[in-house]
Design a protein around this motif. Structure first.
Motif: not given
Length: 131
Positions: A107-126
């Motif tokens: 999505l970052h590439i498709i939408h040509r997002i230029k910002n360099k913000n951190v995008h957090k994604i949950d990493c579940p604890l199993l």
């Protein structure tokens, strides 16, 4: 999902890494063995950078007669597909959400997002039986 909070002010931690890179997994054995005094572990949990290192930690501890998690707990990271349940006892691990990471990157590439913000994604604890 259960959340775990460790009292960090009461913990002593040591951060170790594979100095020569991930291809030197077997170095994990000697690294762990350094933290024994008179055949007694100077730690009560090993938090591994990935599940392959956790496998070696299991081998070292079980080979020395340690009970996991009663004497030493082990936490893996990455949830290698189909592997965590093969450990005995089954490995508690943090799951890397590969699909979601790829989706966000696309999505970052498709939408040509230029910002360099951190995008957090949950990493579940199993949570399994190694902690």
């Amino acid at each position: 999902m259960a959340r775990y909070q460790l009292p960090l002010d009461t913990l002593t931690s040591i951060h170790l890494s594979l100095e020569q890179g991930d291809q030197h997994y077997l170095d994990t054995i000697s690294i762990i063995q350094r933290y024994f005094t008179d055949n007694k572990a100077n730690f009560d949990i090993i938090i591994c950078g990935n599940d392959r290192i956790a496998l070696l930690a299991y081998q070292v501890l079980l080979g020395l007669g340690y009970k996991i998690p009663q004497q030493v707990a082990i936490l893996g990271y990455d949830n290698m597909v189909g592997i965590g349940e093969l450990f005995y006892p089954p490995l508690t691990t943090v799951q890397l959400p590969h699909y979601q990471i790829g989706e966000q990157a696309a999505l970052h590439i498709i939408h040509r997002i230029k910002n360099k913000n951190v995008h957090k994604i949950d990493c579940p604890l199993l949570v399994r039986q190694s902690i």
